[in-house]
Design an enzyme around this catalytic site. Structure first.
Site, PDB file in Angstrom:
ATOM      1  N   SER A  87     -10.634  -0.195   3.810  1.00 47.52           N
ATOM      2  CA  SER A  87      -9.902  -0.531   5.040  1.00 47.52           C
ATOM      3  C   SER A  87      -9.338   0.736   5.649  1.00 47.52           C
ATOM      4  O   SER A  87      -8.692   1.534   4.960  1.00 47.52           O
ATOM      5  CB  SER A  87      -8.745  -1.487   4.734  1.00 47.52           C
ATOM      6  OG  SER A  87      -9.240  -2.723   4.304  1.00 47.52           O
ATOM      7  N   GLU A 114      -4.383   3.542   6.797  1.00 47.35           N
ATOM      8  CA  GLU A 114      -4.254   3.400   5.341  1.00 47.35           C
ATOM      9  C   GLU A 114      -4.947   4.586   4.676  1.00 47.35           C
ATOM     10  O   GLU A 114      -4.500   5.126   3.676  1.00 47.35           O
ATOM     11  CB  GLU A 114      -4.893   2.097   4.850  1.00 47.35           C
ATOM     12  CG  GLU A 114      -4.757   1.958   3.333  1.00 47.35           C
ATOM     13  CD  GLU A 114      -5.570   0.828   2.734  1.00 47.35           C
ATOM     14  OE1 GLU A 114      -5.460  -0.319   3.218  1.00 47.35           O
ATOM     15  OE2 GLU A 114      -6.309   1.101   1.772  1.00 47.35           O
ATOM     16  N   ARG A 123       0.797  -1.236   0.000  1.00 51.38           N
ATOM     17  CA  ARG A 123       0.000   0.000   0.000  1.00 51.38           C
ATOM     18  C   ARG A 123       0.831   1.290   0.000  1.00 51.38           C
ATOM     19  O   ARG A 123       0.371   2.322   0.462  1.00 51.38           O
ATOM     20  CB  ARG A 123      -0.943   0.047   1.213  1.00 51.38           C
ATOM     21  CG  ARG A 123      -2.044  -0.982   1.213  1.00 51.38           C
ATOM     22  CD  ARG A 123      -3.085  -0.767   0.137  1.00 51.38           C
ATOM     23  NE  ARG A 123      -4.219  -1.650   0.320  1.00 51.38           N
ATOM     24  CZ  ARG A 123      -4.271  -2.906  -0.143  1.00 51.38           C
ATOM     25  NH1 ARG A 123      -3.264  -3.404  -0.850  1.00 51.38           N
ATOM     26  NH2 ARG A 123      -5.332  -3.651   0.076  1.00 51.38           N
TER      27      ARG A 123
HETATM   28  C1  LIG Z   1     -15.916   0.111  -0.484  1.00 60.49           C
HETATM   29  C2  LIG Z   1     -14.429   0.314  -0.671  1.00 60.49           C
HETATM   30  C3  LIG Z   1     -13.623  -0.789  -0.964  1.00 60.49           C
HETATM   31  C4  LIG Z   1     -12.247  -0.618  -1.132  1.00 60.49           C
HETATM   32  N1  LIG Z   1     -11.473  -1.719  -1.410  1.00 60.49           N
HETATM   33  C5  LIG Z   1     -10.153  -1.582  -1.614  1.00 60.49           C
HETATM   34  C6  LIG Z   1      -9.336  -2.728  -1.879  1.00 60.49           C
HETATM   35  O1  LIG Z   1      -9.792  -3.859  -1.953  1.00 60.49           O
HETATM   36  N2  LIG Z   1      -8.010  -2.521  -2.050  1.00 60.49           N
HETATM   37  C7  LIG Z   1      -7.451  -1.290  -1.982  1.00 60.49           C
HETATM   38  O2  LIG Z   1      -6.237  -1.176  -2.144  1.00 60.49           O
HETATM   39  N3  LIG Z   1      -8.198  -0.186  -1.702  1.00 60.49           N
HETATM   40  C8  LIG Z   1      -9.531  -0.308  -1.527  1.00 60.49           C
HETATM   41  N4  LIG Z   1     -10.291   0.802  -1.242  1.00 60.49           N
HETATM   42  C9  LIG Z   1      -9.636   2.123  -1.104  1.00 60.49           C
HETATM   43  C10 LIG Z   1      -9.584   2.942  -2.409  1.00 60.49           C
HETATM   44  O3  LIG Z   1     -10.666   2.624  -3.266  1.00 60.49           O
HETATM   45  C11 LIG Z   1      -8.274   2.758  -3.151  1.00 60.49           C
HETATM   46  O4  LIG Z   1      -7.181   3.160  -2.367  1.00 60.49           O
HETATM   47  C12 LIG Z   1      -8.261   3.573  -4.467  1.00 60.49           C
HETATM   48  O5  LIG Z   1      -7.151   3.201  -5.222  1.00 60.49           O
HETATM   49  C13 LIG Z   1      -8.235   5.078  -4.208  1.00 60.49           C
HETATM   50  O6  LIG Z   1      -8.480   5.731  -5.422  1.00 60.49           O
HETATM   51  P1  LIG Z   1      -9.132   7.198  -5.424  1.00 60.49           P
HETATM   52  O7  LIG Z   1      -9.175   7.660  -6.836  1.00 60.49           O
HETATM   53  O8  LIG Z   1     -10.398   7.209  -4.685  1.00 60.49           O
HETATM   54  O9  LIG Z   1      -8.020   8.000  -4.625  1.00 60.49           O
HETATM   55  P2  LIG Z   1      -8.272   9.113  -3.500  1.00 60.49           P
HETATM   56  O10 LIG Z   1      -8.922   8.502  -2.329  1.00 60.49           O
HETATM   57  O11 LIG Z   1      -8.901  10.308  -4.115  1.00 60.49           O
HETATM   58  O12 LIG Z   1      -6.761   9.464  -3.117  1.00 60.49           O
HETATM   59  C14 LIG Z   1      -5.945   8.520  -2.459  1.00 60.49           C
HETATM   60  C15 LIG Z   1      -4.491   9.018  -2.506  1.00 60.49           C
HETATM   61  O13 LIG Z   1      -4.052   8.996  -3.850  1.00 60.49           O
HETATM   62  C16 LIG Z   1      -3.624  10.315  -4.257  1.00 60.49           C
HETATM   63  N5  LIG Z   1      -3.994  10.448  -5.669  1.00 60.49           N
HETATM   64  C17 LIG Z   1      -5.222  10.284  -6.231  1.00 60.49           C
HETATM   65  N6  LIG Z   1      -5.135  10.479  -7.578  1.00 60.49           N
HETATM   66  C18 LIG Z   1      -3.844  10.769  -7.847  1.00 60.49           C
HETATM   67  C19 LIG Z   1      -3.115  11.076  -9.039  1.00 60.49           C
HETATM   68  N7  LIG Z   1      -3.705  11.133 -10.235  1.00 60.49           N
HETATM   69  N8  LIG Z   1      -1.798  11.334  -8.938  1.00 60.49           N
HETATM   70  C20 LIG Z   1      -1.181  11.293  -7.735  1.00 60.49           C
HETATM   71  N9  LIG Z   1      -1.801  11.017  -6.567  1.00 60.49           N
HETATM   72  C21 LIG Z   1      -3.115  10.755  -6.634  1.00 60.49           C
HETATM   73  C22 LIG Z   1      -4.338  11.278  -3.326  1.00 60.49           C
HETATM   74  O14 LIG Z   1      -3.597  12.469  -3.199  1.00 60.49           O
HETATM   75  C23 LIG Z   1      -4.363  10.466  -2.027  1.00 60.49           C
HETATM   76  O15 LIG Z   1      -3.118  10.580  -1.361  1.00 60.49           O
HETATM   77  C24 LIG Z   1     -11.668   0.667  -1.038  1.00 60.49           C
HETATM   78  C25 LIG Z   1     -12.493   1.782  -0.765  1.00 60.49           C
HETATM   79  C26 LIG Z   1     -13.858   1.609  -0.579  1.00 60.49           C
HETATM   80  C27 LIG Z   1     -14.699   2.802  -0.314  1.00 60.49           C
HETATM   81  C1  LIG Z   2     -10.456  -2.846   1.374  1.00 56.89           C
HETATM   82  C2  LIG Z   2      -9.142  -2.784   1.220  1.00 56.89           C
HETATM   83  O1  LIG Z   2      -8.352  -3.894   0.916  1.00 56.89           O
HETATM   84  C3  LIG Z   2      -8.635  -5.138   1.549  1.00 56.89           C
HETATM   85  C4  LIG Z   2      -8.923  -6.141   0.453  1.00 56.89           C
HETATM   86  O2  LIG Z   2     -10.113  -5.811  -0.233  1.00 56.89           O
HETATM   87  C5  LIG Z   2      -9.105  -7.517   1.092  1.00 56.89           C
HETATM   88  C6  LIG Z   2      -9.284  -8.617   0.051  1.00 56.89           C
HETATM   89  O3  LIG Z   2      -8.067  -8.885  -0.579  1.00 56.89           O
HETATM   90  O4  LIG Z   2      -7.922  -7.846   1.875  1.00 56.89           O
HETATM   91  C7  LIG Z   2      -7.584  -6.902   2.907  1.00 56.89           C
HETATM   92  O5  LIG Z   2      -8.643  -6.784   3.870  1.00 56.89           O
HETATM   93  P1  LIG Z   2      -8.784  -7.912   5.020  1.00 56.89           P
HETATM   94  O6  LIG Z   2      -7.447  -8.451   5.349  1.00 56.89           O
HETATM   95  O7  LIG Z   2      -9.593  -7.332   6.092  1.00 56.89           O
HETATM   96  O8  LIG Z   2      -9.551  -9.077   4.221  1.00 56.89           O
HETATM   97  P2  LIG Z   2     -11.110  -9.272   3.903  1.00 56.89           P
HETATM   98  O9  LIG Z   2     -11.171 -10.106   2.673  1.00 56.89           O
HETATM   99  O10 LIG Z   2     -11.838  -7.995   3.887  1.00 56.89           O
HETATM  100  O11 LIG Z   2     -11.582 -10.151   5.158  1.00 56.89           O
HETATM  101  C8  LIG Z   2     -10.952 -11.430   5.409  1.00 56.89           C
HETATM  102  C9  LIG Z   2     -11.922 -12.383   6.046  1.00 56.89           C
HETATM  103  O12 LIG Z   2     -12.258 -11.942   7.359  1.00 56.89           O
HETATM  104  C10 LIG Z   2     -13.657 -11.932   7.530  1.00 56.89           C
HETATM  105  N1  LIG Z   2     -14.053 -10.803   8.410  1.00 56.89           N
HETATM  106  C11 LIG Z   2     -13.582  -9.553   8.175  1.00 56.89           C
HETATM  107  C12 LIG Z   2     -13.940  -8.503   8.991  1.00 56.89           C
HETATM  108  C13 LIG Z   2     -14.813  -8.747  10.047  1.00 56.89           C
HETATM  109  O13 LIG Z   2     -15.198  -7.845  10.815  1.00 56.89           O
HETATM  110  N2  LIG Z   2     -15.270 -10.004  10.256  1.00 56.89           N
HETATM  111  C14 LIG Z   2     -14.916 -11.045   9.455  1.00 56.89           C
HETATM  112  O14 LIG Z   2     -15.346 -12.175   9.653  1.00 56.89           O
HETATM  113  C15 LIG Z   2     -14.222 -11.741   6.124  1.00 56.89           C
HETATM  114  O15 LIG Z   2     -15.543 -12.209   6.036  1.00 56.89           O
HETATM  115  C16 LIG Z   2     -13.236 -12.516   5.278  1.00 56.89           C
HETATM  116  O16 LIG Z   2     -13.600 -13.876   5.222  1.00 56.89           O
HETATM  117  C17 LIG Z   2      -7.382  -5.544   2.313  1.00 56.89           C
HETATM  118  N3  LIG Z   2      -7.135  -4.585   3.365  1.00 56.89           N
HETATM  119  C18 LIG Z   2      -5.908  -4.335   3.790  1.00 56.89           C
HETATM  120  C19 LIG Z   2      -5.778  -3.342   4.882  1.00 56.89           C
HETATM  121  O17 LIG Z   2      -4.904  -4.854   3.316  1.00 56.89           O
HETATM  122  C20 LIG Z   2      -8.382  -1.524   1.323  1.00 56.89           C
HETATM  123  O18 LIG Z   2      -7.156  -1.562   1.257  1.00 56.89           O
HETATM  124  O19 LIG Z   2      -9.038  -0.449   1.462  1.00 56.89           O
END
Ligand SMILES: Cc1cc2nc3c(=O)[nH]c(=O)nc-3n(C[C@H](O)[C@H](O)[C@H](O)COP(=O)(O)OP(=O)(O)OC[C@H]3O[C@@H](n4cnc5c(N)ncnc54)[C@H](O)[C@@H]3O)c2cc1C
Ligand SMILES: C=C(O[C@H]1[C@H](O)[C@@H](CO)O[C@H](OP(=O)(O)OP(=O)(O)OC[C@H]2O[C@@H](n3ccc(=O)[nH]c3=O)[C@H](O)[C@@H]2O)[C@@H]1NC(C)=O)C(=O)O
Ligand SMILES: NC(=O)C1=CN([C@@H]2O[C@H](COP(=O)(O)OP(=O)(O)OC[C@H]3O[C@@H](n4cnc5c(N)ncnc54)[C@H](OP(=O)(O)O)[C@@H]3O)[C@@H](O)[C@H]2O)C=CC1
Length: 281
Positions: free
Chosen positions: A203, A273, A154
Site C-alpha cells: 500500500s 505509508e 502503521r
Molecule cells: C506485495 C506487498 C504486500 C504488502 N502487504 C503488506 C501488508 O499487508 N501489511 C503491511 O503492513 N505491509 C505490507 N507491505 C509492506 C511491507 O512488506 C511491510 O511494511 C514490511 O513490514 C516491511 O519490512 P521490510 O523488511 O521490507 O522493511 P523495509 O521496507 O526495508 O523498511 C521499512 C522501514 O522499517 C525500517 N526498518 C527495517 N528494518 C529495521 C530494523 N531492523 N530496525 C529498525 N528499523 C528497521 C526502515 O528503516 C524503514 O523505515 C507489503 C509490501 C509488498 C511489496
Molecule cells: C498492503 C498493505 O496492507 C493492506 C492489507 O494487506 C489489507 C488487508 O488487511 O488491508 C489494507 O489494504 P486495503 O484497505 O486496501 O484492503 P485490501 O484487502 O487490499 O482491499 C479491500 C477490498 O477492496 C477491493 N479493491 C481494492 C483495490 C482496488 O483497486 N479495487 C478493489 O476492488 C479488494 O478486492 C478487496 O476486496 C492494508 N493497507 C493499508 C494502507 O492499511 C500495506 O500496508 O502495505
C-alpha cells in the site's frame, strides 16, 4: 564508489549507498553504532521503501542472515529481525501457535514489521508483540515492551533512532490444520486483490480514518495512471508498480500526482505509508 541498492529493493529502484554495513551479531552492530561517525539508516528487504536515485549518505545497515532465526518456547516465539515474515508465520503454524497467521504474504522482515506496525486482515504487530530488543543511537542494547512501543496504525511512538534486533511474540495454542487453513485463506484473498508478484511497495498510502485510500484514488481517476516506468496498479490502485525501467523519481512523482488529484477532488491529504531513503539525482 559505494554500494548499488536497487537489487536489494522490492521496487528494484535506487541509487548508491556510501557505505553498507552487515553486522553478524548484536555486539558487532552495537560497536559499529558507537564508533561510526556517520549518519545511519536501516533497511530490511526494502518492501516498504523507495530508495531515491542518488546517494544515501552515511551508512546503510542491513542485518546479516545471522539475525534470521525463529525460536519457540511454548506459545512464546522469538525471531531475529532479519527473519522473513513468511518464515515466522510458517514456524508458528508448524508449532501449533495461532496469532501470527497474518504475517503470511507480507514480504518484509521482522525488523521492518516492528518498525511499521505491519498488519493485515484484522491484526498487526501491536496485537501479538510482547517485547523487542533494539540498539539505540548510543550503541546500547535495550529491551522495549509492547507498551514502550506506543503503537498506532502503521507507526510506533518511540523517540530517536532504534535498530531492532529481535522480537518476541505471544500466540495461543491452536490446531495446526486450522492455522494452515487461515493462512491459505489470507493468501487467496491477497492474490485476488493485490498485485503481489509485481515490483511494488505494498500500500502506497495509509487509509485515512474511516476511508479506503484505493476508493479515493479510483474516484480521482488515477487507476492505471503512468509516469515513466511507474504505474498505478490496475488491480489495486493503492499499489504503485515499477513496470520496467522506472526510476525512484518516477514512483515518487506518480505518488505525489495521486495525492494532488485526491486532494483537489476530496480535500483529503493522503499520507505516504511507503518510506523514503536517500537523495534524488
Ligand atoms: C506485495 C506487498 C504486500 C504488502 N502487504 C503488506 C501488508 O499487508 N501489511 C503491511 O503492513 N505491509 C505490507 N507491505 C509492506 C511491507 O512488506 C511491510 O511494511 C514490511 O513490514 C516491511 O519490512 P521490510 O523488511 O521490507 O522493511 P523495509 O521496507 O526495508 O523498511 C521499512 C522501514 O522499517 C525500517 N526498518 C527495517 N528494518 C529495521 C530494523 N531492523 N530496525 C529498525 N528499523 C528497521 C526502515 O528503516 C524503514 O523505515 C507489503 C509490501 C509488498 C511489496
Ligand atoms: C498492503 C498493505 O496492507 C493492506 C492489507 O494487506 C489489507 C488487508 O488487511 O488491508 C489494507 O489494504 P486495503 O484497505 O486496501 O484492503 P485490501 O484487502 O487490499 O482491499 C479491500 C477490498 O477492496 C477491493 N479493491 C481494492 C483495490 C482496488 O483497486 N479495487 C478493489 O476492488 C479488494 O478486492 C478487496 O476486496 C492494508 N493497507 C493499508 C494502507 O492499511 C500495506 O500496508 O502495505
Ligand atoms: N531482492 C528483493 O528484495 C526482491 C525480491 N522479490 C521476490 O523475492 C523472491 C526472491 O528474490 P531474489 O532477489 O532472487 O532473492 P534473494 O534470495 O536474493 O533475496 C531477496 C532479499 O531477501 C533477503 N532474504 C532472502 N532469504 C532470506 C532469509 N531466509 N532470511 C532473511 N533474509 C532473506 C535477502 O537478503 P540478503 O541480503 O541477506 O541476501 C534479500 O534482501 C522472488 O520471488 C522475487 O520476485 C521481489 C522484489 C524484490
Amino acid at each position: 564508489m559505494g554500494v548499488k541498492m536497487h537489487n536489494a529493493t522490492w521496487f528494484n529502484v535506487g541509487g548508491m549507498a556510501e557505505v553498507m554495513f552487515k553486522p553478524s551479531s548484536i555486539e558487532d552492530l552495537a560497536a559499529f553504532v558507537r564508533e561510526a561517525d556517520l549518519p545511519i539508516s536501516v533497511v530490511g528487504v526494502a518492501s516498504n521503501l523507495i530508495i531515491r536515485d542518488g546517494i544515501v549518505e552515511g551508512a546503510v545497515i542491513k542485518l546479516g542472515r545471522e539475525f534470521s532465526y525463529v525460536n519457540c518456547k511454548g506459545n512464546v516465539i522469538t525471531a531475529g529481525c532479519a527473519t522473513l515474515l513468511g518464515n515466522l508465520a510458517m514456524v508458528a503454524q508448524e508449532s501449533g501457535i495461532s496469532g501470527l497467521e497474518f504475517f503470511v504474504g507480507i514480504p518484509g522482515t521482522v525488523g521492518g514489521a516492528v518498525e511499521m506496525n505491519a498488519g493485515a486482515y484484522g491484526s498487526d504487530v501491536a496485537s501479538v508483540l510482547r517485547s523487542v530488543r533494539a540498539v539505540n543511537e548510543r550503541g546500547e542494547v535495550c529491551t522495549l515492551s509492547n507498551d514502550d512501543m506506543r503503537y498506532s496504525y502503521r507507526e510506533h511512538g518511540l523517540v530517536g533512532k532504534w535498530i531492532f534486533v529481535d522480537a518476541t511474540f505471544v500466540g495461543t495454542y491452536s490446531d495446526r490444520h486450522a492455522i494452515k487453513s487461515t493462512m491459505n485463506e489470507f493468501i487467496a484473498q491477497r492474490n485476488d486483490s493485490q498485485p503481489v508478484r509485481g515490483r511494488t511497495g505494498g500500500s502506497t498510502f495509509k487509509n485515512p480514518e474511516g476511508q479506503q485510500a484505493w476508493k479515493l484514488i479510483d474516484k480521482a481517476g488515477c487507476r492505471g495512471l503512468k509516469i515513466g516506468g511507474a504505474q498505478v496498479s490496475e488491480k489495486h490502485c493503492n499499489f504503485l508498480l515499477n513496470q520496467g525501467g522506472a526510476t525512484a523519481k518516477d514512483l515518487e512523482d506518480l505518488g505525489n500526482e495521486v495525492r494532488r488529484r485526491v486532494y483537489s477532488m476530496f480535500g483529503i491529504n493522503l499520507e505516504w505509508e511507503i518510506r523514503f531513503l536517500g537523495c534524488g539525482l
